[in-house]
Design a protein around this motif. Structure first.
Motif, PDB file in Angstrom:
ATOM      1  N   ALA A 131       7.888  46.383   0.497  1.00  0.00           N
ATOM      2  CA  ALA A 131       9.028  46.291   1.415  1.00  0.00           C
ATOM      3  C   ALA A 131      10.038  45.244   0.947  1.00  0.00           C
ATOM      4  O   ALA A 131      11.253  45.461   1.024  1.00  0.00           O
ATOM      5  CB  ALA A 131       8.540  45.947   2.818  1.00  0.00           C
ATOM      6  N   LEU A 132       9.537  44.115   0.454  1.00  0.00           N
ATOM      7  CA  LEU A 132      10.422  43.050  -0.007  1.00  0.00           C
ATOM      8  C   LEU A 132      11.011  43.345  -1.379  1.00  0.00           C
ATOM      9  O   LEU A 132      12.056  42.781  -1.743  1.00  0.00           O
ATOM     10  CB  LEU A 132       9.682  41.716  -0.063  1.00  0.00           C
ATOM     11  CG  LEU A 132       9.093  41.158   1.239  1.00  0.00           C
ATOM     12  CD1 LEU A 132       8.585  39.738   1.009  1.00  0.00           C
ATOM     13  CD2 LEU A 132      10.107  41.169   2.367  1.00  0.00           C
ATOM     14  N   ALA A 133      10.321  44.185  -2.150  1.00  0.00           N
ATOM     15  CA  ALA A 133      10.752  44.514  -3.509  1.00  0.00           C
ATOM     16  C   ALA A 133      10.871  43.259  -4.365  1.00  0.00           C
ATOM     17  O   ALA A 133      11.818  43.081  -5.133  1.00  0.00           O
ATOM     18  CB  ALA A 133      12.071  45.289  -3.500  1.00  0.00           C
ATOM     19  N   VAL A 134       9.912  42.361  -4.214  1.00  0.00           N
ATOM     20  CA  VAL A 134       9.838  41.141  -5.021  1.00  0.00           C
ATOM     21  C   VAL A 134       8.596  41.225  -5.892  1.00  0.00           C
ATOM     22  O   VAL A 134       7.477  41.368  -5.384  1.00  0.00           O
ATOM     23  CB  VAL A 134       9.782  39.876  -4.137  1.00  0.00           C
ATOM     24  CG1 VAL A 134       9.544  38.637  -4.988  1.00  0.00           C
ATOM     25  CG2 VAL A 134      11.063  39.729  -3.337  1.00  0.00           C
ATOM     26  N   THR A 135       8.776  41.162  -7.193  1.00  0.00           N
ATOM     27  CA  THR A 135       7.654  41.294  -8.110  1.00  0.00           C
ATOM     28  C   THR A 135       6.983  39.946  -8.346  1.00  0.00           C
ATOM     29  O   THR A 135       7.553  38.887  -8.079  1.00  0.00           O
ATOM     30  CB  THR A 135       8.108  41.857  -9.467  1.00  0.00           C
ATOM     31  OG1 THR A 135       8.953  40.882 -10.114  1.00  0.00           O
ATOM     32  CG2 THR A 135       8.880  43.157  -9.283  1.00  0.00           C
ATOM     33  N   VAL A 136       5.777  40.011  -8.893  1.00  0.00           N
ATOM     34  CA  VAL A 136       5.049  38.797  -9.245  1.00  0.00           C
ATOM     35  C   VAL A 136       5.829  38.009 -10.292  1.00  0.00           C
ATOM     36  O   VAL A 136       5.904  36.772 -10.239  1.00  0.00           O
ATOM     37  CB  VAL A 136       3.636  39.148  -9.765  1.00  0.00           C
ATOM     38  CG1 VAL A 136       2.948  37.914 -10.330  1.00  0.00           C
ATOM     39  CG2 VAL A 136       2.797  39.757  -8.644  1.00  0.00           C
ATOM     40  N   ASP A 137       6.420  38.715 -11.256  1.00  0.00           N
ATOM     41  CA  ASP A 137       7.200  38.042 -12.298  1.00  0.00           C
ATOM     42  C   ASP A 137       8.397  37.299 -11.707  1.00  0.00           C
ATOM     43  O   ASP A 137       8.741  36.194 -12.158  1.00  0.00           O
ATOM     44  CB  ASP A 137       7.684  39.054 -13.333  1.00  0.00           C
ATOM     45  CG  ASP A 137       6.547  39.575 -14.207  1.00  0.00           C
ATOM     46  OD1 ASP A 137       5.500  38.891 -14.271  1.00  0.00           O
ATOM     47  OD2 ASP A 137       6.706  40.653 -14.801  1.00  0.00           O
ATOM     48  N   GLU A 138       9.043  37.890 -10.702  1.00  0.00           N
ATOM     49  CA  GLU A 138      10.177  37.224 -10.052  1.00  0.00           C
ATOM     50  C   GLU A 138       9.738  35.967  -9.322  1.00  0.00           C
ATOM     51  O   GLU A 138      10.463  34.969  -9.284  1.00  0.00           O
ATOM     52  CB  GLU A 138      10.869  38.192  -9.082  1.00  0.00           C
ATOM     53  CG  GLU A 138      11.681  39.271  -9.782  1.00  0.00           C
ATOM     54  CD  GLU A 138      12.217  40.305  -8.823  1.00  0.00           C
ATOM     55  OE1 GLU A 138      13.348  40.792  -9.041  1.00  0.00           O
ATOM     56  OE2 GLU A 138      11.512  40.655  -7.847  1.00  0.00           O
ATOM     57  N   GLN A 139       8.554  36.006  -8.731  1.00  0.00           N
ATOM     58  CA  GLN A 139       8.028  34.814  -8.069  1.00  0.00           C
ATOM     59  C   GLN A 139       7.867  33.674  -9.076  1.00  0.00           C
ATOM     60  O   GLN A 139       8.282  32.549  -8.823  1.00  0.00           O
ATOM     61  CB  GLN A 139       6.657  35.105  -7.433  1.00  0.00           C
ATOM     62  CG  GLN A 139       6.716  35.933  -6.177  1.00  0.00           C
ATOM     63  CD  GLN A 139       5.324  36.242  -5.651  1.00  0.00           C
ATOM     64  OE1 GLN A 139       5.035  37.363  -5.289  1.00  0.00           O
ATOM     65  NE2 GLN A 139       4.446  35.241  -5.628  1.00  0.00           N
ATOM     66  N   ARG A 140       7.272  33.984 -10.210  1.00  0.00           N
ATOM     67  CA  ARG A 140       7.005  32.949 -11.206  1.00  0.00           C
ATOM     68  C   ARG A 140       8.298  32.466 -11.874  1.00  0.00           C
ATOM     69  O   ARG A 140       8.371  31.329 -12.343  1.00  0.00           O
ATOM     70  CB  ARG A 140       6.048  33.478 -12.278  1.00  0.00           C
ATOM     71  CG  ARG A 140       4.651  33.756 -11.745  1.00  0.00           C
ATOM     72  CD  ARG A 140       3.680  33.990 -12.860  1.00  0.00           C
ATOM     73  NE  ARG A 140       3.486  32.800 -13.697  1.00  0.00           N
ATOM     74  CZ  ARG A 140       2.591  32.711 -14.678  1.00  0.00           C
ATOM     75  NH1 ARG A 140       1.798  33.739 -14.945  1.00  0.00           N
ATOM     76  NH2 ARG A 140       2.479  31.607 -15.382  1.00  0.00           N
TER      77      ARG A 140
END
Length: 402
Positions: free
Chosen positions: A153-162
């Motif tokens: 739903a948020l469309a936020v990837t793990v890579d974007e978090q890091r």
């Protein structure tokens, strides 16, 4: 001659006490004055005892000062049910003073009223799209399906978090993503002034589950690195359709809902694929855990408390050791806040701070409704928590993306 009203005088006492005010504080807020015969406090005490008439004007002042609907004073007896309702399962429990918990109750009432007004605006504008994710999950299926659903739903990837610059940048990224889905994320830790501050030891955040206008409130008195965890925790509340107040992350909670939402938040911010990388610290002491969590926290742009919680959740440290580490983090934050409060210097403008607290999504809806003349300035002010005269300046300070 002033008009008097007939109510159960005990309602005045109940409203004052649940607002967390002493007789002295209330008398000042009600602008009562000393006279030759009675002090302001004695006048208020006499009114609460039914020994002195209550005027309509003073009752209206009391409704505003105690943050109560006027109609509630006409109830025959104070309500027995808790302010937060049965749906508000708090792990804060009896922490804090009566005043602080009364302030929290008032904040919850205030935000509920804002949410209802906003929902009416969306309905008037035919924008009341039902959000399918609210109440879409159950705890029976475990935490991972909820984590996956929130991430989609948020469309936020793990890579974007890091890749985020730091914990503050990560929170900004996640907040913007949540608001794009139709969730309103507010930063509120008081009732409009620092005199009504509610500490992070009383509440970390709360969620008001609603499939049209879901609200998440994050206590901005808490440490900035902690806000991403709080946001994810409250998103989990929305996904399982459970409104709730979250207390400080001081232990591995015994409350099933809080424990589940903490697990979802922890697994979102530190995905399960990181579990093998988490060190086994069962034989470590508090200082060693703090040192070990610092690198992981920097790598993933999260607070050390999040790392500590994941360590406890994966059996890498005991719950008792985790609780001791949480206490050390809390003490460190208190010291940091004390140092910050002593520093001087000019900060951002009032309107800049307000905009940040309210969030772009809420400001955009109010702005459009005012332009479309489906919302008055008075109602807009109630939704935004400002004076009607401040609404235009707040919205015109900068343009907001549609």
């Amino acid at each position: 001659m002033a008009h008097t009203v007939q109510i159960n005088p005990g309602m005045m006492t109940w409203a004052r006490e649940t607002a967390g005010l002493s007789l002295e504080e209330a008398a000042e807020k009600l602008a009562l004055k000393d006279s030759a015969k009675l002090t302001a406090v004695e006048k208020l005490r006499a009114i609460e005892m039914g020994e002195r008439p209550l005027t309509e004007t003073l009752l209206q002042k009391a409704a505003a000062a105690y943050r109560r609907p006027l109609v509630s004073f006409y109830l025959p007896h104070p309500p027995q049910r808790g302010e937060r309702g049965e749906d508000f399962r708090t792990i804060a429990g009896s922490r804090g003073s009566v005043r602080e918990n009364a302030l929290l109750d008032a904040l919850v009432r205030d935000v509920k009223a804002r949410q209802q007004l906003l929902r009416e605006v969306l309905e008037d504008e035919d924008e009341e799209l039902r959000l399918p994710f609210v109440g879409s999950a159950t705890m029976k299926r475990g935490s991972q399906p909820v984590v996956s659903s929130i991430r989609a739903a948020l469309a936020v990837t793990v890579d974007e978090q890091r890749a985020a610059k730091d914990p503050v940048a990560l929170f900004t990224l996640l907040r913007a993503a949540a608001e794009k889905t139709g969730i309103y994320v507010l930063l509120l830790g008081d009732l409009g002034s620092h005199h009504s501050d509610i500490g992070e030891n009383i509440f970390r955040g709360f969620a008001l589950a609603d499939d049209v206008a879901p609200f998440i409130v994050i206590n901005d008195n808490d440490a900035a690195p902690a806000r991403a965890f709080t946001l994810m925790h409250e998103l989990a509340h929305l996904w399982i359709g459970e409104s709730g107040i979250s207390g400080p992350l001081g232990s591995v909670s015994e409350n099933a809902i809080e424990r589940f939402c903490n697990k979802v938040a922890g697994e979102f911010l530190l995905p399960r694929e990181t579990d093998p990388l988490l060190p086994d610290l069962n034989n470590a002491n508090v200082a060693e855990v703090i040192t070990a969590t610092a690198h992981i926290a920097r790598t993933w742009n999260v607070s050390q408390a999040v790392v500590t919680y994941r360590l406890a959740n994966t059996g890498k440290i005991s719950d008792e050791l985790a609780a001791a580490v949480f206490q050390a983090f809390a003490a460190r934050w208190r010291e940091q806040k004390q140092r910050t409060s002593k520093s001087t210097g000019s900060g951002p403008s009032y309107y800049m701070v307000r905009r940040h607290r309210l969030g772009t999504s809420l400001l955009n809806v109010v702005r459009r409704a005012l332009q479309g003349e489906t919302l008055t300035h008075t109602r807009a002010a109630k939704i935004l928590g400002v004076r009607p005269t401040s609404v235009d300046t707040l919205l015109q300070e900068r343009s907001f993306a549609a």
